[in-house]
Design a protein around this motif. Structure first.
Motif, PDB file in Angstrom:
ATOM      1  N   PHE A   5      12.542  69.563  23.232  1.00  0.00           N
ATOM      2  CA  PHE A   5      11.690  69.207  24.305  1.00  0.00           C
ATOM      3  C   PHE A   5      10.048  69.267  23.715  1.00  0.00           C
ATOM      4  O   PHE A   5       9.740  69.773  22.814  1.00  0.00           O
ATOM      5  CB  PHE A   5      11.653  70.580  25.216  1.00  0.00           C
ATOM      6  CG  PHE A   5      13.050  71.177  25.720  1.00  0.00           C
ATOM      7  CD1 PHE A   5      13.722  70.188  26.478  1.00  0.00           C
ATOM      8  CD2 PHE A   5      13.336  72.362  25.666  1.00  0.00           C
ATOM      9  CE1 PHE A   5      14.836  70.692  26.774  1.00  0.00           C
ATOM     10  CE2 PHE A   5      14.569  72.991  26.162  1.00  0.00           C
ATOM     11  CZ  PHE A   5      15.408  71.981  26.744  1.00  0.00           C
ATOM     12  N   VAL A  16      12.501  65.432  26.981  1.00  0.00           N
ATOM     13  CA  VAL A  16      13.709  65.961  26.140  1.00  0.00           C
ATOM     14  C   VAL A  16      14.558  64.866  25.420  1.00  0.00           C
ATOM     15  O   VAL A  16      14.815  63.993  25.869  1.00  0.00           O
ATOM     16  CB  VAL A  16      14.656  66.807  26.979  1.00  0.00           C
ATOM     17  CG1 VAL A  16      15.406  65.799  28.144  1.00  0.00           C
ATOM     18  CG2 VAL A  16      15.859  67.366  26.205  1.00  0.00           C
ATOM     19  N   TRP A 116      15.402  74.680  29.444  1.00  0.00           N
ATOM     20  CA  TRP A 116      14.505  73.615  29.933  1.00  0.00           C
ATOM     21  C   TRP A 116      13.326  74.354  30.784  1.00  0.00           C
ATOM     22  O   TRP A 116      12.384  74.113  30.825  1.00  0.00           O
ATOM     23  CB  TRP A 116      15.165  72.484  30.764  1.00  0.00           C
ATOM     24  CG  TRP A 116      14.340  71.463  31.559  1.00  0.00           C
ATOM     25  CD1 TRP A 116      14.212  71.376  32.863  1.00  0.00           C
ATOM     26  CD2 TRP A 116      13.629  70.372  30.962  1.00  0.00           C
ATOM     27  NE1 TRP A 116      13.347  70.555  33.268  1.00  0.00           N
ATOM     28  CE2 TRP A 116      13.054  69.748  32.297  1.00  0.00           C
ATOM     29  CE3 TRP A 116      13.458  69.882  29.630  1.00  0.00           C
ATOM     30  CZ2 TRP A 116      12.228  68.453  32.025  1.00  0.00           C
ATOM     31  CZ3 TRP A 116      12.698  68.704  29.711  1.00  0.00           C
ATOM     32  CH2 TRP A 116      12.228  68.046  30.617  1.00  0.00           C
TER      33      TRP A 116
END
Length: 122
Positions: A5, A16, A116
């Motif tokens: 990321f 990403v 994430w």
């Protein structure tokens, strides 16, 4: 599935990079997954799939659809859904398809989403 990321500190946009064969998930996540509440809601649905409370989830986004079942996650670009399968060019585009369609196990998908979420919260 391997991922990395990054965040543009000027725009705040998170990006990403994913391992080969999963690139479509990166494009989908960058487009659809910038909002915390959206990711949290999706995580809830993944847990419901794992606990067998629901059998499938389909989310239609701006360019991609996400299809989840109790075993796997698939992201597919809308252009593939409207594709004419009789085309002689199908084999020539198979490498390009890696960027517009991908599939992985539900556990890998859950790991990607949780990581994430943690990244975009920070």
């Amino acid at each position: 599935m391997e991922f990395d990321f990054r965040k543009d500190f000027i725009t705040g946009q998170a990006t990403v990079k994913l391992s080969m064969g999963h690139e479509a998930f990166a494009t989908w996540l960058e487009q659809e997954g910038q909002a915390l509440n959206w990711i949290e809601g999706l995580l809830t649905q993944v847990v419901q799939l794992q606990q067998r409370e629901i059998t499938e989830v389909k989310l239609v986004g701006s360019e991609f659809s996400l299809l989840l079942n109790q075993e796997e996650a698939q992201v597919i670009n809308h252009s593939l859904l409207n594709n004419d399968d009789d085309s002689d060019l199908q084999d020539d585009w198979s490498f390009y398809d890696l960027e517009i369609e991908a599939c992985c196990g539900l556990e890998d998908f859950l790991n990607l989403l949780e990581s994430w979420l943690e990244f975009i919260q920070g």
